[in-house]
Scaffold this motif. Structure first.
Motif, PDB file in Angstrom:
ATOM      1  N   PRO A  49       4.556   4.066  -8.381  1.00 34.15           N
ATOM      2  CA  PRO A  49       3.617   2.969  -8.630  1.00 34.15           C
ATOM      3  C   PRO A  49       4.352   1.713  -9.077  1.00 34.15           C
ATOM      4  N   SER A  97      -4.820   3.849  -9.672  1.00 34.75           N
ATOM      5  CA  SER A  97      -4.480   4.092  -8.280  1.00 34.75           C
ATOM      6  C   SER A  97      -4.676   2.859  -7.396  1.00 34.75           C
ATOM      7  N   THR A 103       0.844  -1.193   0.000  1.00 37.50           N
ATOM      8  CA  THR A 103       0.000   0.000   0.000  1.00 37.50           C
ATOM      9  C   THR A 103       0.882   1.246   0.000  1.00 37.50           C
ATOM     10  N   LEU A 104       0.274   2.364  -0.341  1.00 36.49           N
ATOM     11  CA  LEU A 104       1.004   3.636  -0.350  1.00 36.49           C
ATOM     12  C   LEU A 104       1.522   3.961   1.046  1.00 36.49           C
ATOM     13  N   ASP A 105       0.725   3.728   2.076  1.00 40.48           N
ATOM     14  CA  ASP A 105       1.163   4.011   3.447  1.00 40.48           C
ATOM     15  C   ASP A 105       2.352   3.140   3.854  1.00 40.48           C
ATOM     16  N   VAL A 107       8.635   7.263  -3.659  1.00 32.68           N
ATOM     17  CA  VAL A 107       7.624   6.222  -3.766  1.00 32.68           C
ATOM     18  C   VAL A 107       7.071   6.289  -5.183  1.00 32.68           C
ATOM     19  N   TRP A 150       2.626  -0.275  -4.734  1.00 30.01           N
ATOM     20  CA  TRP A 150       3.648   0.776  -4.705  1.00 30.01           C
ATOM     21  C   TRP A 150       5.008   0.177  -4.396  1.00 30.01           C
ATOM     22  N   ARG A 167       5.432   4.514   2.058  1.00 31.26           N
ATOM     23  CA  ARG A 167       5.878   5.769   2.690  1.00 31.26           C
ATOM     24  C   ARG A 167       6.579   5.503   4.016  1.00 31.26           C
TER      25      ARG A 167
END
Length: 114
Positions: free
Chosen positions: A31, A75, A3-5, A29, A79, A8
Motif C-alpha cells: 500500500p 483499501s 491501482t492494485l492491477d 506490491v 499501491w 501487479r
C-alpha cells in the motif's frame, strides 16, 4: 494514484530490472502511504525519515519510528512496488519508478529461517 492491477502488472518488469542486483531479497506490491517525508519514496503516514550517510551507498532514508498495521491506509489507497534489500549500497541501483508505478526500497536484515 496507482491501482492494485497496475502495480501487479509492473511487478514483472521490476523483477527483470533488479534480477542481476545482489542483495535483493524480496519484490512485492505494498500500500502507498499518505505522506512522503522529504523523499520521493513514500513513508508511512506520520513516520519520519532521517537521512544518514552509509559508506558506499550515497544518502539513505532510515525510518525513525516503528509503524503498526493500524497506520496503513484503507483499501481505497494507492499501491507501490516494494523491493527489500539487505545491503544499503544497492539502494541507488533500484529504479524509482516502473511503468509510472513508484518503487519503494527497504533495507532489511538478511532473510533467515526461524
Amino acid at each position: 494514484m496507482t491501482t492494485l492491477d497496475e502495480a501487479r502488472a509492473a511487478k514483472a518488469e521490476l523483477r527483470a530490472a533488479v534480477s542481476g542486483i545482489s542483495g535483493v531479497v524480496g519484490i512485492g506490491v505494498a500500500p502507498e502511504f499518505s505522506s512522503p517525508i522529504d523523499s520521493e519514496r513514500p513513508a508511512p503516514g506520520g513516520a519520519t525519515l532521517q537521512r544518514v550517510q552509509v559508506p558506499g551507498a550515497g544518502r539513505v532514508n532510515v525510518l525513525a519510528q516503528q509503524v503498526t498495521v493500524d497506520d496503513l491506509p484503507s483499501s481505497d489507497g494507492g499501491w507501490v512496488l516494494q523491493v527489500n534489500v539487505v545491503d544499503p549500497a544497492v539502494v541507488d541501483k533500484i529504479p524509482e519508478e516502473i511503468d509510472d508505478v513508484p518503487v519503494r526500497v527497504r533495507v532489511v536484515g538478511a532473510v533467515r529461517a526461524g
